[in-house]
Design a protein around this motif. Sequence first.
Motif, PDB file in Angstrom:
ATOM      1  N   SER A 273      40.707  84.150  57.627  1.00 18.60           N
ATOM      2  CA  SER A 273      40.024  83.089  57.290  1.00 18.60           C
ATOM      3  C   SER A 273      40.068  82.783  55.507  1.00 18.60           C
ATOM      4  CB  SER A 273      38.646  83.044  57.575  1.00 18.60           C
ATOM      5  OG  SER A 273      38.053  84.372  57.066  1.00 18.60           O
ATOM      6  N   VAL A 274      40.706  83.789  55.077  1.00 19.93           N
ATOM      7  CA  VAL A 274      40.987  83.642  53.515  1.00 19.93           C
ATOM      8  C   VAL A 274      42.116  82.940  53.319  1.00 19.93           C
ATOM      9  CG1 VAL A 274      41.087  85.043  51.639  1.00 19.93           C
ATOM     10  CG2 VAL A 274      40.093  85.991  53.924  1.00 19.93           C
ATOM     11  N   SER A 275      41.875  81.608  53.008  1.00 22.47           N
ATOM     12  CA  SER A 275      42.732  80.630  52.552  1.00 22.47           C
ATOM     13  C   SER A 275      43.906  80.993  51.498  1.00 22.47           C
ATOM     14  CB  SER A 275      42.208  79.163  52.283  1.00 22.47           C
ATOM     15  OG  SER A 275      41.252  79.345  51.178  1.00 22.47           O
ATOM     16  N   ARG A 276      43.433  81.729  50.445  1.00 21.15           N
ATOM     17  CA  ARG A 276      44.242  82.243  49.293  1.00 21.15           C
ATOM     18  C   ARG A 276      45.515  83.221  49.785  1.00 21.15           C
ATOM     19  NH1 ARG A 276      43.564  86.942  46.470  1.00 21.15           N
ATOM     20  NH2 ARG A 276      41.529  87.930  46.940  1.00 21.15           N
ATOM     21  N   MET A 277      45.321  83.808  50.672  1.00 22.37           N
ATOM     22  CA  MET A 277      46.314  84.551  51.350  1.00 22.37           C
ATOM     23  C   MET A 277      47.325  83.896  52.196  1.00 22.37           C
ATOM     24  SD  MET A 277      45.427  87.591  50.225  1.00 22.37           S
ATOM     25  CE  MET A 277      44.044  88.573  49.552  1.00 22.37           C
ATOM     26  N   HIS A 278      46.991  82.680  52.348  1.00 22.45           N
ATOM     27  CA  HIS A 278      48.283  81.967  53.018  1.00 22.45           C
ATOM     28  C   HIS A 278      48.474  80.565  52.206  1.00 22.45           C
ATOM     29  CE1 HIS A 278      44.882  79.775  55.379  1.00 22.45           C
ATOM     30  NE2 HIS A 278      44.716  81.206  55.714  1.00 22.45           N
ATOM     31  N   ALA A 279      48.417  80.566  51.024  1.00 21.56           N
ATOM     32  CA  ALA A 279      48.471  79.600  50.111  1.00 21.56           C
ATOM     33  C   ALA A 279      49.856  78.835  50.364  1.00 21.56           C
ATOM     34  CB  ALA A 279      48.514  80.056  48.642  1.00 21.56           C
ATOM     35  N   GLY A 280      49.754  77.628  50.488  1.00 23.74           N
ATOM     36  CA  GLY A 280      51.259  76.575  50.653  1.00 23.74           C
ATOM     37  C   GLY A 280      51.305  76.314  52.060  1.00 23.74           C
ATOM     38  N   ARG A 281      50.596  77.051  53.188  1.00 21.95           N
ATOM     39  CA  ARG A 281      51.241  76.982  54.591  1.00 21.95           C
ATOM     40  C   ARG A 281      51.306  75.508  54.970  1.00 21.95           C
ATOM     41  NH1 ARG A 281      46.734  79.047  58.564  1.00 21.95           N
ATOM     42  NH2 ARG A 281      46.066  76.683  58.194  1.00 21.95           N
ATOM     43  N   GLU A 282      50.084  74.659  54.832  1.00 22.75           N
ATOM     44  CA  GLU A 282      50.498  73.357  55.141  1.00 22.75           C
ATOM     45  C   GLU A 282      51.382  72.717  54.676  1.00 22.75           C
ATOM     46  OE1 GLU A 282      48.524  72.695  58.175  1.00 22.75           O
ATOM     47  OE2 GLU A 282      48.069  74.768  57.655  1.00 22.75           O
ATOM     48  N   ASP A 283      51.750  72.586  53.404  1.00 23.31           N
ATOM     49  CA  ASP A 283      52.915  72.209  52.684  1.00 23.31           C
ATOM     50  C   ASP A 283      54.087  72.725  53.330  1.00 23.31           C
ATOM     51  OD1 ASP A 283      51.279  70.549  51.135  1.00 23.31           O
ATOM     52  OD2 ASP A 283      51.011  71.960  49.495  1.00 23.31           O
ATOM     53  N   PHE A 284      54.206  73.931  53.617  1.00 17.77           N
ATOM     54  CA  PHE A 284      55.529  74.584  53.989  1.00 17.77           C
ATOM     55  C   PHE A 284      55.717  74.089  55.300  1.00 17.77           C
ATOM     56  CE2 PHE A 284      58.141  77.946  55.982  1.00 17.77           C
ATOM     57  CZ  PHE A 284      58.709  78.503  55.018  1.00 17.77           C
ATOM     58  N   ILE A 285      54.804  73.938  56.279  1.00 18.52           N
ATOM     59  CA  ILE A 285      54.874  73.453  57.588  1.00 18.52           C
ATOM     60  C   ILE A 285      55.590  71.948  57.593  1.00 18.52           C
ATOM     61  CG2 ILE A 285      53.909  72.580  59.796  1.00 18.52           C
ATOM     62  CD1 ILE A 285      51.889  75.061  59.199  1.00 18.52           C
ATOM     63  N   LYS A 286      55.097  71.092  56.483  1.00 23.08           N
ATOM     64  CA  LYS A 286      55.418  69.789  56.516  1.00 23.08           C
ATOM     65  C   LYS A 286      56.876  69.802  56.004  1.00 23.08           C
ATOM     66  CE  LYS A 286      51.095  67.892  54.761  1.00 23.08           C
ATOM     67  NZ  LYS A 286      50.465  67.205  53.419  1.00 23.08           N
ATOM     68  N   LYS A 287      57.478  70.770  55.309  1.00 29.54           N
ATOM     69  CA  LYS A 287      58.819  70.907  55.022  1.00 29.54           C
ATOM     70  C   LYS A 287      59.468  71.341  56.208  1.00 29.54           C
ATOM     71  CE  LYS A 287      60.384  71.783  50.793  1.00 29.54           C
ATOM     72  NZ  LYS A 287      60.790  72.440  49.508  1.00 29.54           N
ATOM     73  N   LEU A 288      59.132  72.212  57.046  1.00 28.22           N
ATOM     74  CA  LEU A 288      59.824  72.610  58.245  1.00 28.22           C
ATOM     75  C   LEU A 288      59.702  71.451  59.462  1.00 28.22           C
ATOM     76  CD1 LEU A 288      57.821  75.951  59.219  1.00 28.22           C
ATOM     77  CD2 LEU A 288      60.258  75.664  58.270  1.00 28.22           C
ATOM     78  N   ASN A 289      58.698  70.436  59.505  1.00 25.29           N
ATOM     79  CA  ASN A 289      58.669  69.256  60.055  1.00 25.29           C
ATOM     80  C   ASN A 289      59.921  68.499  59.676  1.00 25.29           C
ATOM     81  OD1 ASN A 289      56.376  70.485  61.632  1.00 25.29           O
ATOM     82  ND2 ASN A 289      55.148  69.365  60.575  1.00 25.29           N
ATOM     83  N   GLY A 290      60.092  68.257  58.587  1.00 26.25           N
ATOM     84  CA  GLY A 290      61.165  67.380  58.139  1.00 26.25           C
ATOM     85  C   GLY A 290      62.551  67.629  58.423  1.00 26.25           C
ATOM     86  N   PHE A 291      62.652  69.024  58.499  1.00 26.59           N
ATOM     87  CA  PHE A 291      63.870  69.640  59.545  1.00 26.59           C
ATOM     88  C   PHE A 291      63.804  69.675  60.809  1.00 26.59           C
ATOM     89  CE2 PHE A 291      64.241  71.161  54.810  1.00 26.59           C
ATOM     90  CZ  PHE A 291      65.676  70.208  54.572  1.00 26.59           C
ATOM     91  N   ASP A 292      62.696  69.258  61.392  1.00 28.65           N
ATOM     92  CA  ASP A 292      62.422  69.413  62.809  1.00 28.65           C
ATOM     93  C   ASP A 292      62.472  70.986  63.379  1.00 28.65           C
ATOM     94  OD1 ASP A 292      61.743  68.414  65.531  1.00 28.65           O
ATOM     95  OD2 ASP A 292      63.892  68.213  66.139  1.00 28.65           O
ATOM     96  N   ILE A 293      61.900  71.843  62.541  1.00 26.70           N
ATOM     97  CA  ILE A 293      62.109  73.401  62.974  1.00 26.70           C
ATOM     98  C   ILE A 293      60.726  73.698  63.414  1.00 26.70           C
ATOM     99  CG2 ILE A 293      62.155  75.472  61.638  1.00 26.70           C
ATOM    100  CD1 ILE A 293      63.898  74.024  59.577  1.00 26.70           C
ATOM    101  N   TYR A 294      60.434  74.321  64.513  1.00 23.43           N
ATOM    102  CA  TYR A 294      59.332  74.804  65.268  1.00 23.43           C
ATOM    103  C   TYR A 294      58.471  75.618  64.381  1.00 23.43           C
ATOM    104  CZ  TYR A 294      56.581  76.675  69.028  1.00 23.43           C
ATOM    105  OH  TYR A 294      55.318  76.986  69.715  1.00 23.43           O
ATOM    106  N   SER A 295      57.023  75.376  64.384  1.00 21.54           N
ATOM    107  CA  SER A 295      56.276  76.512  63.782  1.00 21.54           C
ATOM    108  C   SER A 295      54.856  76.368  64.606  1.00 21.54           C
ATOM    109  CB  SER A 295      55.932  76.098  62.413  1.00 21.54           C
ATOM    110  OG  SER A 295      55.200  75.025  62.302  1.00 21.54           O
ATOM    111  N   GLU A 296      54.432  77.366  64.688  1.00 19.83           N
ATOM    112  CA  GLU A 296      52.895  77.749  65.146  1.00 19.83           C
ATOM    113  C   GLU A 296      52.124  78.347  64.307  1.00 19.83           C
ATOM    114  OE1 GLU A 296      52.691  80.144  68.683  1.00 19.83           O
ATOM    115  OE2 GLU A 296      54.474  79.468  69.460  1.00 19.83           O
ATOM    116  N   VAL A 297      50.861  78.220  64.577  1.00 18.92           N
ATOM    117  CA  VAL A 297      49.626  78.710  63.519  1.00 18.92           C
ATOM    118  C   VAL A 297      48.677  79.195  64.329  1.00 18.92           C
ATOM    119  CG1 VAL A 297      47.947  78.551  61.848  1.00 18.92           C
ATOM    120  CG2 VAL A 297      50.065  77.183  61.704  1.00 18.92           C
TER     121      VAL A 297
END
Length: 332
Positions: A273-297
């Motif tokens: 639940s400590v957000s700073r320990m996964h900083a940038g995750r949502e922006d990273f996933i957006k970039k993955l989605n741009g290449f149609d790359i699968y991800s899970e959270v």
Amino acid sequence: MATKISLNAVFVLVVLLSIAQPGSAQIKPSGVADTSFSVLGSYRNEIKHYPDIRIADPTMPSSVNANRNVPYRQSLSGRNLLLDIYQRKQRLPKPAPAILMVHGGGWRSGDRTHNATLAKRLAEKGFITITADYSLSTEDLFPAAVYDLKAAIRWIRAHANDYNIDTARIAILGFSAGGELAAFIGATNGNKEFEGSGENMTRSSTVQAVIDIDGILAFIHPESGEGNDSKSISAATYWFGYPKSERADLWNDGSPITHVNKNTPPYLFVNSSVSRMHAGREDFIKKLNGFDIYSEVKTFPDAPHTFMFFDPWFEPTLKTIEDFMNRIFPAK
């Protein structure tokens, strides 16, 4: 009359001015091991806030065998880097997927044994799990650790027949700083800039899946806590050798999010639940989605950063990783 200044005098002046700039010198590796991070130490800290937690059972499953202290590379500073390899005693009829496991500790502490409990249990599930040493910031600066881990992947491919490994199904898993490194390895698949040199260079260092357990994806980001050196030097500052205010280019180049491209593999993010320990995750996933790359959270509410070492989170973490691996690498 204008005063003539020799070129030598100008050169000396420039050098003196550069030395006078505060903080301009690179922070050199100390060469002194940092033992500040440990599972037991984390337990003693967290039990004050989570009185019901327990360290996950480290017992070796009866079906699993370990081959420990296998050398795979000599680091740039001259240390022999080792692997521990866990797999079922009974050889599977077909080559199995492998998981290279990267420990945490702020890029300067920790060791490969921290991943042993998870490695044993994943090996029980049929995966070949490999825990690895790598260069810490007390020894060598970024990107030395990246070179080491890519060399470890090449070693896995070179010795695949010895351990019954399917070279088309190799994942990398890391926790905290190890999660950042795992994410970086995946994002730089095929990037020769971060390949390094040395052993098994004819082998590929690409991975086909990434499991990032609470590792940041972007160092310079509103969610990131790295780089605040006001009270003490941050772990990332030690790792890069410069404050981010002086070498933002280096900090950005060392961020996994910078390198996402069409060759980046699927990702699983397992987070506290400590957000700073996964900083940038949502922006990273957006970039993955741009290449149609699968991800899970998978996020565990009200869980501390070191949740993966403790019950009640260990078993669901194990199940989440097993399910992801079977989804990405279905049985042949």
